[in-house]
Design an enzyme around this catalytic site. Structure first.
Site, PDB file in Angstrom:
ATOM      1  N   TYR A   1      25.922  21.966  -0.790  1.00 31.56           N
ATOM      2  CA  TYR A   1      25.134  21.665  -1.741  1.00 31.56           C
ATOM      3  C   TYR A   1      26.200  21.284  -3.138  1.00 31.56           C
ATOM      4  CZ  TYR A   1      20.800  24.360  -1.110  1.00 31.56           C
ATOM      5  OH  TYR A   1      19.985  24.789  -0.918  1.00 31.56           O
TER       6      TYR A   1
ATOM      7  N   ASN B   1      15.057  20.646 -10.439  1.00 28.37           N
ATOM      8  CA  ASN B   1      14.837  21.443  -9.260  1.00 28.37           C
ATOM      9  C   ASN B   1      14.731  22.564  -9.054  1.00 28.37           C
ATOM     10  OD1 ASN B   1      16.767  22.397  -6.977  1.00 28.37           O
ATOM     11  ND2 ASN B   1      18.282  21.403  -7.651  1.00 28.37           N
TER      12      ASN B   1
ATOM     13  N   ARG C   1      28.232  27.885  -2.559  1.00 24.93           N
ATOM     14  CA  ARG C   1      26.983  28.843  -2.303  1.00 24.93           C
ATOM     15  C   ARG C   1      26.858  27.450  -0.728  1.00 24.93           C
ATOM     16  NH1 ARG C   1      20.842  26.900  -3.501  1.00 24.93           N
ATOM     17  NH2 ARG C   1      19.644  27.581  -2.032  1.00 24.93           N
TER      18      ARG C   1
ATOM     19  N   HIS D   1      16.852  17.190  -6.362  1.00 27.48           N
ATOM     20  CA  HIS D   1      17.480  17.913  -4.920  1.00 27.48           C
ATOM     21  C   HIS D   1      19.045  17.500  -5.103  1.00 27.48           C
ATOM     22  CE1 HIS D   1      13.667  19.922  -4.683  1.00 27.48           C
ATOM     23  NE2 HIS D   1      12.874  18.928  -4.211  1.00 27.48           N
TER      24      HIS D   1
ATOM     25  N   ARG E   1      16.881  18.158   6.351  1.00 26.30           N
ATOM     26  CA  ARG E   1      17.145  19.649   6.995  1.00 26.30           C
ATOM     27  C   ARG E   1      16.233  20.591   7.689  1.00 26.30           C
ATOM     28  NH1 ARG E   1      19.076  22.219   1.394  1.00 26.30           N
ATOM     29  NH2 ARG E   1      19.972  24.221   2.619  1.00 26.30           N
TER      30      ARG E   1
ATOM     31  N   PRO F   1      15.761  28.954  -8.409  1.00 24.82           N
ATOM     32  CA  PRO F   1      16.483  30.273  -7.970  1.00 24.82           C
ATOM     33  C   PRO F   1      18.036  29.552  -7.039  1.00 24.82           C
ATOM     34  CG  PRO F   1      14.403  29.790  -6.707  1.00 24.82           C
ATOM     35  CD  PRO F   1      14.700  29.079  -7.668  1.00 24.82           C
ATOM     36  N   ASN F   2      19.182  30.948  -6.861  1.00 22.75           N
ATOM     37  CA  ASN F   2      20.303  30.262  -7.004  1.00 22.75           C
ATOM     38  C   ASN F   2      21.111  28.879  -7.046  1.00 22.75           C
ATOM     39  OD1 ASN F   2      19.598  32.412  -4.599  1.00 22.75           O
ATOM     40  ND2 ASN F   2      17.812  31.676  -3.969  1.00 22.75           N
TER      41      ASN F   2
ATOM     42  N   GLU G   1      11.485  15.292 -10.132  1.00 20.61           N
ATOM     43  CA  GLU G   1      11.784  16.617  -9.242  1.00 20.61           C
ATOM     44  C   GLU G   1      13.235  16.120  -8.325  1.00 20.61           C
ATOM     45  OE1 GLU G   1       9.135  17.257  -6.258  1.00 20.61           O
ATOM     46  OE2 GLU G   1      10.412  18.318  -4.505  1.00 20.61           O
TER      47      GLU G   1
ATOM     48  N   ALA H   1      13.924  26.775  -3.917  1.00 24.75           N
ATOM     49  CA  ALA H   1      13.339  27.320  -2.804  1.00 24.75           C
ATOM     50  C   ALA H   1      11.558  27.611  -3.144  1.00 24.75           C
ATOM     51  CB  ALA H   1      13.347  28.714  -2.507  1.00 24.75           C
TER      52      ALA H   1
HETATM   53  C1  DHK Z   1      18.025  23.484  -3.356  1.00 25.75           C
HETATM   54  C2  DHK Z   1      17.570  24.754  -3.426  1.00 25.75           C
HETATM   55  O1  DHK Z   1      17.559  25.922  -3.985  1.00 25.75           O
HETATM   56  C3  DHK Z   1      16.498  24.886  -1.914  1.00 25.75           C
HETATM   57  O2  DHK Z   1      15.730  26.211  -1.298  1.00 25.75           O
HETATM   58  C4  DHK Z   1      15.812  23.657  -1.448  1.00 25.75           C
HETATM   59  C5  DHK Z   1      17.740  22.284  -2.770  1.00 25.75           C
HETATM   60  C6  DHK Z   1      17.064  22.304  -1.474  1.00 25.75           C
HETATM   61  C7  DHK Z   1      18.194  21.512  -3.631  1.00 25.75           C
HETATM   62  O3  DHK Z   1      19.172  20.751  -2.431  1.00 25.75           O
HETATM   63  O4  DHK Z   1      18.799  21.111  -4.503  1.00 25.75           O
HETATM   64  O5  DHK Z   1      15.059  23.531  -0.482  1.00 25.75           O
END
Ligand code: DHK
Length: 149
Positions: free
Chosen positions: A28, A79, A23, A105, A112, A15-16, A103, A82
């Site tokens: 990011y 990835n 974002r 990120h 964080r 998500p997101n 995994e 959340a």
């Molecule tokens: C991406 C997200 O959307 C967060 O919810 C994670 C992760 C971290 C990233 O760093 O890619 O906490």
């Protein structure tokens, strides 16, 4: 004659992550998810790898894709966004997939908020890569070359 076996790497984004680029760029980065896909597909051309790159905001859809990967994919780069910090369903799916999982990120989750320090999916992963932005995905692909050879 060399027998080249092509590897199918399923790259799943939670998500997101479809919002990357706009974002929280200070966390990011400014690359979009399409940019990351291009970087990874380009990198995969150095290896005998095909990248199947997907994103979903839905936990259930991610679970279904992991289930389908069993028998069709060689490995998973995930990835989970959340859902990393909440999803027993993703953990169960990964443990059933019987595939190497990396995994990833973009951000260094350990720098964080505390709730980001816990991953429900790490027990199913060969390893975890975080904090290198888009490069986290490339490092995962590099790591898989050794694991799959
Ligand atoms: C991406 C997200 O959307 C967060 O919810 C994670 C992760 C971290 C990233 O760093 O890619 O906490």
């Amino acid at each position: 004659m060399t027998n080249v076996v092509q590897k199918n790497i399923l790259v799943l984004n939670g998500p997101n992550l479809n919002m990357l680029g706009s974002r929280e760029p200070e966390i990011y980065g400014t690359e979009t998810l399409a940019d990351i896909k291009d970087i990874l597909v380009n990198r995969a051309s150095d290896y005998d790898c095909v990248i199947d790159f997907r994103q979903s905001n839905s936990e259930g859809e991610l679970v279904s894709w992991i289930q389908e990967a069993r028998g069709t994919a060689s490995a998973i780069i995930l990835n989970a966004g959340a859902y990393t910090h909440t999803s027993i369903a993703l953990l169960d799916a990964l443990q059933t997939a019987e595939l190497p999982v990396i995994e990833v990120h973009l951000s260094n989750v350990f720098k964080r908020e505390k709730f980001r320090h816990t991953s429900y999916i790490s027990p199913a992963a060969v390893g975890v890569i975080c904090g290198f932005g888009a490069k986290s995905y490339c490092l995962a692909l590099d790591a898989l070359q050794d694991i799959l050879s």
